[in-house]
Design a protein around this motif. Structure first.
Motif, PDB file in Angstrom:
ATOM      1  N   CYS A   1       0.807  -1.216   0.000  1.00  0.00           N
ATOM      2  CA  CYS A   1       0.000   0.000   0.000  1.00  0.00           C
ATOM      3  C   CYS A   1       0.844   1.272   0.000  1.00  0.00           C
ATOM      4  CB  CYS A   1      -0.931   0.010   1.204  1.00  0.00           C
ATOM      5  SG  CYS A   1      -2.224  -1.257   1.132  1.00  0.00           S
TER       6      CYS A   1
ATOM      7  N   HIS B   1     -11.492  -9.565   8.321  1.00  0.00           N
ATOM      8  CA  HIS B   1     -11.898  -8.351   9.027  1.00  0.00           C
ATOM      9  C   HIS B   1     -10.699  -7.487   9.397  1.00  0.00           C
ATOM     10  CE1 HIS B   1     -15.743 -10.487   9.404  1.00  0.00           C
ATOM     11  NE2 HIS B   1     -16.278  -9.290   9.630  1.00  0.00           N
TER      12      HIS B   1
ATOM     13  N   VAL C   1      -9.595  -5.706   6.241  1.00  0.00           N
ATOM     14  CA  VAL C   1     -10.531  -4.642   5.890  1.00  0.00           C
ATOM     15  C   VAL C   1     -10.281  -3.416   6.768  1.00  0.00           C
ATOM     16  CG1 VAL C   1     -12.971  -3.964   5.909  1.00  0.00           C
ATOM     17  CG2 VAL C   1     -12.295  -6.184   4.968  1.00  0.00           C
ATOM     18  N   GLN C   2     -10.104  -3.631   8.065  1.00  0.00           N
ATOM     19  CA  GLN C   2      -9.811  -2.514   8.968  1.00  0.00           C
ATOM     20  C   GLN C   2      -8.496  -1.840   8.604  1.00  0.00           C
ATOM     21  OE1 GLN C   2      -9.953  -4.059  12.963  1.00  0.00           O
ATOM     22  NE2 GLN C   2     -12.154  -4.509  12.868  1.00  0.00           N
TER      23      GLN C   2
ATOM     24  N   SER D   1      -7.054  -1.768   5.605  1.00  0.00           N
ATOM     25  CA  SER D   1      -7.218  -1.020   4.350  1.00  0.00           C
ATOM     26  C   SER D   1      -7.933   0.298   4.593  1.00  0.00           C
ATOM     27  CB  SER D   1      -7.972  -1.865   3.322  1.00  0.00           C
ATOM     28  OG  SER D   1      -9.313  -2.069   3.721  1.00  0.00           O
ATOM     29  N   HIS D   2      -8.938   0.289   5.462  1.00  0.00           N
ATOM     30  CA  HIS D   2      -9.652   1.529   5.758  1.00  0.00           C
ATOM     31  C   HIS D   2      -8.750   2.532   6.471  1.00  0.00           C
ATOM     32  CE1 HIS D   2     -13.847  -0.588   5.536  1.00  0.00           C
ATOM     33  NE2 HIS D   2     -13.293  -0.393   4.350  1.00  0.00           N
ATOM     34  N   SER D   3      -7.901   2.042   7.342  1.00  0.00           N
ATOM     35  CA  SER D   3      -6.994   2.956   8.038  1.00  0.00           C
ATOM     36  C   SER D   3      -5.989   3.584   7.082  1.00  0.00           C
ATOM     37  CB  SER D   3      -6.259   2.203   9.155  1.00  0.00           C
ATOM     38  OG  SER D   3      -5.327   1.262   8.616  1.00  0.00           O
TER      39      SER D   3
ATOM     40  N   ASN E   1      -6.828   4.226   3.921  1.00  0.00           N
ATOM     41  CA  ASN E   1      -7.632   4.825   2.842  1.00  0.00           C
ATOM     42  C   ASN E   1      -7.499   4.057   1.528  1.00  0.00           C
ATOM     43  OD1 ASN E   1      -8.700   6.968   4.411  1.00  0.00           O
ATOM     44  ND2 ASN E   1      -6.788   8.121   4.132  1.00  0.00           N
TER      45      ASN E   1
ATOM     46  N   PRO F   1      -9.432   1.468  -0.911  1.00  0.00           N
ATOM     47  CA  PRO F   1     -10.697   0.783  -1.187  1.00  0.00           C
ATOM     48  C   PRO F   1     -10.457  -0.727  -1.328  1.00  0.00           C
ATOM     49  CG  PRO F   1     -10.361   2.631  -2.683  1.00  0.00           C
ATOM     50  CD  PRO F   1      -9.065   2.403  -1.990  1.00  0.00           C
TER      51      PRO F   1
ATOM     52  N   LEU G   1     -18.761  -5.838   3.445  1.00  0.00           N
ATOM     53  CA  LEU G   1     -17.390  -5.407   3.728  1.00  0.00           C
ATOM     54  C   LEU G   1     -16.751  -4.694   2.532  1.00  0.00           C
ATOM     55  CD1 LEU G   1     -15.997  -8.574   5.578  1.00  0.00           C
ATOM     56  CD2 LEU G   1     -16.940  -6.476   6.587  1.00  0.00           C
ATOM     57  N   CYS G   2     -17.475  -4.636   1.434  1.00  0.00           N
ATOM     58  CA  CYS G   2     -16.884  -4.116   0.189  1.00  0.00           C
ATOM     59  C   CYS G   2     -17.069  -2.609   0.063  1.00  0.00           C
ATOM     60  CB  CYS G   2     -17.519  -4.791  -1.026  1.00  0.00           C
ATOM     61  SG  CYS G   2     -17.157  -6.544  -1.181  1.00  0.00           S
ATOM     62  N   ASP G   3     -16.007  -1.939  -0.372  1.00  0.00           N
ATOM     63  CA  ASP G   3     -16.097  -0.537  -0.778  1.00  0.00           C
ATOM     64  C   ASP G   3     -16.488  -0.415  -2.247  1.00  0.00           C
ATOM     65  OD1 ASP G   3     -15.205   0.560   1.742  1.00  0.00           O
ATOM     66  OD2 ASP G   3     -13.209  -0.183   1.228  1.00  0.00           O
TER      67      ASP G   3
END
Length: 609
Positions: A87, A113, A116-117, A119-121, A123, A125, A134-136
């Protein structure tokens, strides 16, 4: 005024993914499919799995071919570390989890999970297979069309059911592809060349993108009014301003994209494209297939091998050419007359107006030459003269020439001018009438132009006069339906003119587009609401026409409204309009209607003419 957002859909975008990163977590066949989609979009693809030995064959192949990078992670901590490392490589990254792939456990929920957390931290998708909550984003089922040499075309088709039926989405995609021309990719490729060359022409003129010149950009030209009036070109156009030339060219490109049959666009070569942009030089007709041989009837008697003829062989008589002026009707081939059908099937050369839809031109045998009018904005007179000369030249060479015109040739179709021109050149044109949109288009939209109790007469006029001048419109008559052809491009001006002639602000108005075709649309409102209603209905669908009058209400609903001409009926006009619109700004209908579609399916069998 404008469409109300429904929500809960997907924001469909085409992302420029060149040199951006796609992280695929998994090593099954779906991971391979996602990897290929990323590669095809120009992404740098990184696959994270528990080991290359466990990956599917396609993943192994692409790793060995140095197409993708593979990272091994055999624990949750290694997986998160590899993901975090990927990333931070580029500014834009997207990720997808097809299977967690770090061990043989069937329950990888904690790892999913956690990722996913993470990836969100960061930013990033993320998409997780079989976990829509759970999908963006989601991956639509897609297809990229090819060019004749097998290379990819710019055209891609994507279908999504928003996680409500992936298998059904694939079927919809397949059936949509089957309905499109096989060479549709070439059509898009050629239009791309046409646009880019027109854009280079703008660059050579070094036009600044000011507010007044914003309509010259290729993007805004597509949303501009395609048929807005522009001054006609003069014989000496050297004094025309550069920005006017540029605007003509961009509108010409937009009109070609809108009107020309896809098959015709697909067959263009680079010389044809240059010819189309050579708007101010000598006209050059794009090359087309040779005409088919049409046998002469009746057939000559068989040759007797035992007969002896002492006469010298006679030179064959030159075949006499003909010109047939044919009305193509509304647009659906189902509404062609039998005479028009026969004319199209037996012609050597078809000269078509640009408004004749592809569905009608498909009736013409593929081996017959078809030329489409080069009526770019401002060149109506020049293109008309060019078409008439082509017709005369074809007839002189012995061809049967069909001059194909939308609707009826003599209802604002310049048919009379052509008949007189051909007569002066020694050819008496055969005229095949066509179904005029003046009466038939409203009927396809459920609007009769006359109806007992609503309208006892109708008046036809055009929204644009000779040389682009606005015509004066007739005064209001309650018992009369007004139909206006070629006026949608000037809808706002026409509404203002009608309002000044005592037309009530609540009188019904309808805009009918592409009548009789599957994409037919009817936008209905009042005189003071039709501009907002039409502008809020979405993209224009030329060609279109306008109907003004109380007959629009006569067949609406279960009982219709046939009381408009009753005594003192005017007192209840606003009430009847409110009842018709049910408190809304407009009524919009799509397609010719279910009854028409179902009837066509019932009678869908070959007809021998």
């Amino acid at each position: 005024m404008y469409k109300s957002p429904a929500g809960h859909g997907s924001l469909l975008i085409a992302l420029n993914s060149t040199n951006k990163s796609l992280i695929v977590i998994g090593h099954n066949s779906l991971a391979a499919s996602r990897s290929f989609a990323g590669l095809d979009a120009g992404c740098n693809v990184v696959v994270i799995g528990c080991g290359l030995d466990s990956a599917c064959d396609e993943i192994k192949f692409r790793v060995s071919a140095d197409q993708i990078e593979y990272l091994t992670a055999t624990s949750h901590s290694q997986l998160e570390a590899a993901f975090r490392s990927c990333c931070t490589r580029t500014s834009t990254t997207i990720a997808t989890i097809t299977d967690c792939g770090i061990n043989d456990s069937h329950d990888n929920s904690p790892s999913i999970h956690s990722l996913v957390q993470l990836s969100h931290s960061l930013n990033i998708p993320i998409n997780v297979t079989d976990h829509p909550l759970l999908c963006d984003f989601s991956f639509p089922t897609s297809h990229r069309f090819s060019l004749p040499d097998g290379s990819p075309s710019p055209l891609q088709l994507a279908v999504t059911t928003n996680s409500k039926g992936c298998r059904l989405a694939s079927r919809i995609k397949r059936e949509t592809i089957a309905l499109l021309p096989k060479n549709i990719g070439s059509a898009v490729h050629n239009i791309g060349l046409l646009r880019s060359r027109a854009k280079r022409y703008l660059s050579r003129m070094k036009l600044e993108r000011t507010t007044s010149q914003s309509s010259l950009s290729e993007e805004l030209a597509d949303f501009d009014n395609l048929n807005a009036a522009v001054p006609q070109l003069s014989r000496d156009n050297t004094t025309e301003h550069a920005s006017d030339k540029a605007l003509r060219r961009m509108r010409w490109v937009a009109q070609i994209s809108e009107y020309w049959p896809l098959e015709h666009l697909a067959k263009m070569d680079e010389a044809d494209i240059d010819s189309l942009l050579d708007a101010y030089g000598e006209p050059h007709q794009p090359r087309t297939p040779k005409t088919e041989f049409v046998p002469q009837w009746p057939l000559p008697p068989p040759h007797d091998r035992h007969a002896l003829s002492l006469a010298p062989p006679q030179s064959p008589k030159p075949r006499k050419g003909h010109i047939v002026l044919v009305g193509a009707g509304l647009g659906s081939p189902e509404l062609l007359t039998i005479a028009a059908y026969r004319a199209l099937k037996t012609a050597d050369l078809v000269l078509s107006d640009k408004l004749v839809p592809a569905a009608v031109l498909k009736v013409v045998p593929q081996s017959t030459e078809v030329r489409i009018a080069r009526k770019f904005p401002g060149n109506a007179e020049g293109a008309q003269a060019e078409l008439m000369q082509w017709a005369v030249d074809g007839a002189r060479s012995g061809q049967v020439v069909v001059r194909l015109k939308q609707g009826d040739p003599f209802v604002y179709g310049r048919g009379g001018e052509e008949v007189i021109h051909f007569r002066r050149e020694g050819y008496e044109a055969v005229v095949v009438p066509g179904l005029s949109s003046a009466m038939a288009a409203p009927l396809m939209g459920g609007i009769p132009v006359t109806q007992r109790g609503a309208s006892d007469s109708f008046l036809l006029c055009t929204g644009v006069g000779r040389g682009g001048r606005v015509l004066s419109v007739p005064e209001y008559a309650r018992a009369r339906t007004l139909t206006i052809l070629m006026g949608v491009a000037r809808l706002r001006e026409l509404v203002e003119s009608l309002a000044q002639l005592s037309y009530p602000p609540f009188v019904p108005v309808a805009v009918i587009e592409q009548a009789s075709s599957p994409s037919q649309r009817v936008v209905m409102s009042t005189l003071d609401g039709i501009v907002k209603a039409y502008e809020g209905a979405g993209d224009q669908r030329p060609p279109g026409m306008i109907v003004v009058g109380w007959s629009i209400l006569s067949l609406h609903g279960e009982h219709g409204d046939l009381s408009v001409l009753d005594e003192d009926a005017e007192k209840h006009d606003q009430e009847r309009v409110h009842r018709w619109l049910n408190g809304k700004l407009s009524i919009i209908t799509e397609g010719p209607g279910r009854a028409w579609d179902e009837w066509l399916k019932e009678v869908e069998r070959p007809v021998v003419l």
